[in-house]
Design a protein around this motif. Structure first.
Motif, PDB file in Angstrom:
ATOM      1  N   GLU A 188       0.846  -1.198   0.000  1.00 39.13           N
ATOM      2  CA  GLU A 188       0.000   0.000   0.000  1.00 39.13           C
ATOM      3  C   GLU A 188       0.878   1.244   0.000  1.00 39.13           C
ATOM      4  OE1 GLU A 188      -3.449   1.793   2.934  1.00 39.13           O
ATOM      5  OE2 GLU A 188      -3.008  -0.342   3.011  1.00 39.13           O
ATOM      6  N   ILE A 189       0.389   2.276  -0.673  1.00 36.06           N
ATOM      7  CA  ILE A 189       1.093   3.556  -0.709  1.00 36.06           C
ATOM      8  C   ILE A 189       0.094   4.653  -0.359  1.00 36.06           C
ATOM      9  CG2 ILE A 189       2.414   5.177  -2.121  1.00 36.06           C
ATOM     10  CD1 ILE A 189       3.057   2.769  -3.977  1.00 36.06           C
ATOM     11  N   ASP A 190       0.444   5.469   0.620  1.00 33.90           N
ATOM     12  CA  ASP A 190      -0.362   6.637   0.983  1.00 33.90           C
ATOM     13  C   ASP A 190       0.434   7.872   0.599  1.00 33.90           C
ATOM     14  OD1 ASP A 190      -2.718   5.521   2.225  1.00 33.90           O
ATOM     15  OD2 ASP A 190      -1.397   4.874   3.851  1.00 33.90           O
ATOM     16  N   ILE A 191      -0.179   8.734  -0.192  1.00 35.99           N
ATOM     17  CA  ILE A 191       0.479   9.957  -0.636  1.00 35.99           C
ATOM     18  C   ILE A 191      -0.349  11.136  -0.143  1.00 35.99           C
ATOM     19  CG2 ILE A 191       1.241  11.300  -2.631  1.00 35.99           C
ATOM     20  CD1 ILE A 191       1.134   8.543  -4.179  1.00 35.99           C
ATOM     21  N   GLU A 192       0.332  12.087   0.454  1.00 34.92           N
ATOM     22  CA  GLU A 192      -0.319  13.324   0.874  1.00 34.92           C
ATOM     23  C   GLU A 192       0.507  14.464   0.293  1.00 34.92           C
ATOM     24  OE1 GLU A 192      -1.193  15.320   5.082  1.00 34.92           O
ATOM     25  OE2 GLU A 192      -2.114  13.345   4.831  1.00 34.92           O
ATOM     26  N   ALA A 193      -0.137  15.280  -0.516  1.00 35.15           N
ATOM     27  CA  ALA A 193       0.590  16.354  -1.197  1.00 35.15           C
ATOM     28  C   ALA A 193      -0.121  17.687  -1.026  1.00 35.15           C
ATOM     29  CB  ALA A 193       0.715  16.025  -2.680  1.00 35.15           C
ATOM     30  N   ARG A 194       0.631  18.713  -0.683  1.00 37.53           N
ATOM     31  CA  ARG A 194       0.115  20.083  -0.673  1.00 37.53           C
ATOM     32  C   ARG A 194       0.735  20.758  -1.891  1.00 37.53           C
ATOM     33  NH1 ARG A 194      -2.875  22.987   2.181  1.00 37.53           N
ATOM     34  NH2 ARG A 194      -2.813  21.717   4.055  1.00 37.53           N
ATOM     35  N   LEU A 195      -0.135  21.173  -2.805  1.00 39.43           N
ATOM     36  CA  LEU A 195       0.315  21.710  -4.080  1.00 39.43           C
ATOM     37  C   LEU A 195      -0.388  23.030  -4.391  1.00 39.43           C
ATOM     38  CD1 LEU A 195      -0.136  18.334  -5.985  1.00 39.43           C
ATOM     39  CD2 LEU A 195       2.024  19.249  -5.164  1.00 39.43           C
ATOM     40  N   SER A 196       0.289  23.858  -5.163  1.00 36.35           N
ATOM     41  CA  SER A 196      -0.346  25.113  -5.587  1.00 36.35           C
ATOM     42  C   SER A 196      -1.224  24.824  -6.800  1.00 36.35           C
ATOM     43  CB  SER A 196       0.724  26.146  -5.943  1.00 36.35           C
ATOM     44  OG  SER A 196       1.396  25.758  -7.120  1.00 36.35           O
ATOM     45  N   TYR A 197      -2.208  25.656  -7.005  1.00 34.22           N
ATOM     46  CA  TYR A 197      -3.100  25.494  -8.154  1.00 34.22           C
ATOM     47  C   TYR A 197      -2.330  25.621  -9.470  1.00 34.22           C
ATOM     48  CZ  TYR A 197      -6.924  25.666  -4.836  1.00 34.22           C
ATOM     49  OH  TYR A 197      -7.772  25.392  -3.795  1.00 34.22           O
ATOM     50  N   GLY A 198      -1.292  26.425  -9.479  1.00 33.67           N
ATOM     51  CA  GLY A 198      -0.488  26.611 -10.683  1.00 33.67           C
ATOM     52  C   GLY A 198       0.137  25.322 -11.188  1.00 33.67           C
ATOM     53  N   LEU A 199       0.478  24.412 -10.279  1.00 30.14           N
ATOM     54  CA  LEU A 199       1.056  23.131 -10.696  1.00 30.14           C
ATOM     55  C   LEU A 199       0.069  22.289 -11.502  1.00 30.14           C
ATOM     56  CD1 LEU A 199       3.066  22.159  -7.497  1.00 30.14           C
ATOM     57  CD2 LEU A 199       3.996  22.811  -9.708  1.00 30.14           C
ATOM     58  N   LEU A 200      -1.231  22.540 -11.307  1.00 31.96           N
ATOM     59  CA  LEU A 200      -2.263  21.841 -12.080  1.00 31.96           C
ATOM     60  C   LEU A 200      -2.597  22.580 -13.373  1.00 31.96           C
ATOM     61  CD1 LEU A 200      -5.061  20.855  -9.538  1.00 31.96           C
ATOM     62  CD2 LEU A 200      -3.489  19.346 -10.726  1.00 31.96           C
ATOM     63  N   MET A 201      -1.952  23.719 -13.548  1.00 27.06           N
ATOM     64  CA  MET A 201      -2.240  24.602 -14.676  1.00 27.06           C
ATOM     65  C   MET A 201      -3.670  25.136 -14.619  1.00 27.06           C
ATOM     66  SD  MET A 201      -0.028  23.009 -17.797  1.00 27.06           S
ATOM     67  CE  MET A 201      -0.116  21.258 -17.501  1.00 27.06           C
ATOM     68  N   VAL A 202      -4.138  25.399 -13.390  1.00 18.98           N
ATOM     69  CA  VAL A 202      -5.408  26.084 -13.178  1.00 18.98           C
ATOM     70  C   VAL A 202      -5.111  27.312 -12.333  1.00 18.98           C
ATOM     71  CG1 VAL A 202      -6.805  23.990 -13.360  1.00 18.98           C
ATOM     72  CG2 VAL A 202      -6.031  24.741 -11.112  1.00 18.98           C
ATOM     73  N   GLN A 203      -6.038  28.266 -12.332  1.00 16.49           N
ATOM     74  CA  GLN A 203      -5.765  29.526 -11.661  1.00 16.49           C
ATOM     75  C   GLN A 203      -6.352  29.647 -10.262  1.00 16.49           C
ATOM     76  OE1 GLN A 203      -7.055  32.513 -14.411  1.00 16.49           O
ATOM     77  NE2 GLN A 203      -5.434  32.038 -15.875  1.00 16.49           N
ATOM     78  N   ASN A 204      -7.384  28.822  -9.960  1.00 14.08           N
ATOM     79  CA  ASN A 204      -8.027  28.998  -8.662  1.00 14.08           C
ATOM     80  C   ASN A 204      -8.742  27.715  -8.202  1.00 14.08           C
ATOM     81  OD1 ASN A 204     -10.532  28.929 -10.072  1.00 14.08           O
ATOM     82  ND2 ASN A 204     -10.325  31.127 -10.485  1.00 14.08           N
ATOM     83  N   GLN A 205      -9.334  27.842  -7.046  1.00 13.34           N
ATOM     84  CA  GLN A 205     -10.020  26.716  -6.406  1.00 13.34           C
ATOM     85  C   GLN A 205     -11.162  26.174  -7.266  1.00 13.34           C
ATOM     86  OE1 GLN A 205     -11.353  27.804  -2.506  1.00 13.34           O
ATOM     87  NE2 GLN A 205     -12.362  25.876  -2.137  1.00 13.34           N
ATOM     88  N   GLU A 206     -11.949  27.047  -7.857  1.00 13.97           N
ATOM     89  CA  GLU A 206     -13.104  26.612  -8.652  1.00 13.97           C
ATOM     90  C   GLU A 206     -12.658  25.763  -9.853  1.00 13.97           C
ATOM     91  OE1 GLU A 206     -12.758  29.926  -7.644  1.00 13.97           O
ATOM     92  OE2 GLU A 206     -14.117  29.530  -5.967  1.00 13.97           O
ATOM     93  N   GLN A 207     -11.609  26.196 -10.544  1.00 20.47           N
ATOM     94  CA  GLN A 207     -11.098  25.434 -11.685  1.00 20.47           C
ATOM     95  C   GLN A 207     -10.536  24.083 -11.234  1.00 20.47           C
ATOM     96  OE1 GLN A 207      -8.278  28.057 -13.574  1.00 20.47           O
ATOM     97  NE2 GLN A 207      -9.875  29.271 -14.578  1.00 20.47           N
ATOM     98  N   ALA A 208      -9.889  24.073 -10.088  1.00 17.29           N
ATOM     99  CA  ALA A 208      -9.347  22.811  -9.558  1.00 17.29           C
ATOM    100  C   ALA A 208     -10.480  21.847  -9.213  1.00 17.29           C
ATOM    101  CB  ALA A 208      -8.487  23.085  -8.328  1.00 17.29           C
ATOM    102  N   LYS A 209     -11.563  22.373  -8.639  1.00 18.43           N
ATOM    103  CA  LYS A 209     -12.708  21.521  -8.305  1.00 18.43           C
ATOM    104  C   LYS A 209     -13.303  20.883  -9.559  1.00 18.43           C
ATOM    105  CE  LYS A 209     -14.258  23.538  -3.960  1.00 18.43           C
ATOM    106  NZ  LYS A 209     -15.342  24.237  -3.255  1.00 18.43           N
ATOM    107  N   VAL A 210     -13.400  21.650 -10.630  1.00 19.70           N
ATOM    108  CA  VAL A 210     -13.924  21.109 -11.892  1.00 19.70           C
ATOM    109  C   VAL A 210     -12.998  20.006 -12.404  1.00 19.70           C
ATOM    110  CG1 VAL A 210     -14.370  21.649 -14.323  1.00 19.70           C
ATOM    111  CG2 VAL A 210     -15.168  23.206 -12.538  1.00 19.70           C
ATOM    112  N   LEU A 211     -11.704  20.279 -12.386  1.00 20.87           N
ATOM    113  CA  LEU A 211     -10.733  19.295 -12.861  1.00 20.87           C
ATOM    114  C   LEU A 211     -10.808  18.001 -12.053  1.00 20.87           C
ATOM    115  CD1 LEU A 211      -8.339  18.620 -14.752  1.00 20.87           C
ATOM    116  CD2 LEU A 211      -6.849  19.594 -13.007  1.00 20.87           C
ATOM    117  N   PHE A 212     -10.823  18.128 -10.725  1.00 19.20           N
ATOM    118  CA  PHE A 212     -10.857  16.925  -9.887  1.00 19.20           C
ATOM    119  C   PHE A 212     -12.193  16.194  -9.963  1.00 19.20           C
ATOM    120  CE2 PHE A 212      -7.042  18.593  -7.646  1.00 19.20           C
ATOM    121  CZ  PHE A 212      -6.252  17.478  -7.852  1.00 19.20           C
TER     122      PHE A 212
END
Length: 161
Positions: A53-77
């Motif tokens: 088993e592998i557990d990954i916990e990552a704190r990342l900026s929205y820019g790393l996803l190539m999105v600009q904000n929380q709303e865009q990240a929610k749509v992507l995820f």
């Protein structure tokens, strides 16, 4: 005499516990990296050289996803989550903050079907580096071997915790 019996009994008990814990139980190792606006912790549970088993916990900026904000990240995820429902052995959740997000991923290596992962990756298209899309089978083998996974993480700059 009673003290000697207690000491011997305590010694046997401690020795037995150490012996049992050293024999074949599942072990875990944790690795950490903080670089370029990302903090990632990877906890690997393994028995001998077999990763379970592998557990990954990552704190990342929205820019790393190539999105600009929380709303865009929610749509992507939400899209990723809807596409990944058929991937057995992989669970993830996302906690959103103002400037970044925390991604938690759990991978049960024994349940993951590599062919389904290949299909999922192809759906993501250009968001996934070619080095991963072209070598899914090889990456899968490395993830299943604790020795190879550890080596890969350390080469990528992770440190043992």
């Amino acid at each position: 005499m009673k003290n000697i019996k207690r000491i011997i009994t305590s010694f046997i008990l401690v020795f037995s516990i150490l012996l049992l814990s050293a024999c074949g139980g599942v072990k875990s190792k944790t690795y950490y990296i903080e670089k370029d606006g990302r903090e990632i912790t990877v906890k690997v549970k393994h028995k001998d050289d077999n990763v379970n088993e592998i557990d990954i916990e990552a704190r990342l900026s929205y820019g790393l996803l190539m999105v600009q904000n929380q709303e865009q990240a929610k749509v992507l995820f939400s899209l990723v989550k809807s596409m990944s429902t058929k991937l057995e052995g992989i669970k993830f959740e996302v906690d959103y903050a103002e400037k970044d997000f925390k991604l938690k991923v759990n991978v049960d290596v024994n349940k993951v079907d590599v062919n389904k992962v290949k299909g999922f990756i192809s759906l993501l298209g250009e968001k996934v580096p070619k080095s991963i899309t072209e070598n899914v089978d090889e990456v899968s083998k490395k993830v299943k071997s604790f020795k190879e996974l550890k080596e890969t993480l350390l080469k990528a700059g992770f440190k043992e915790k």
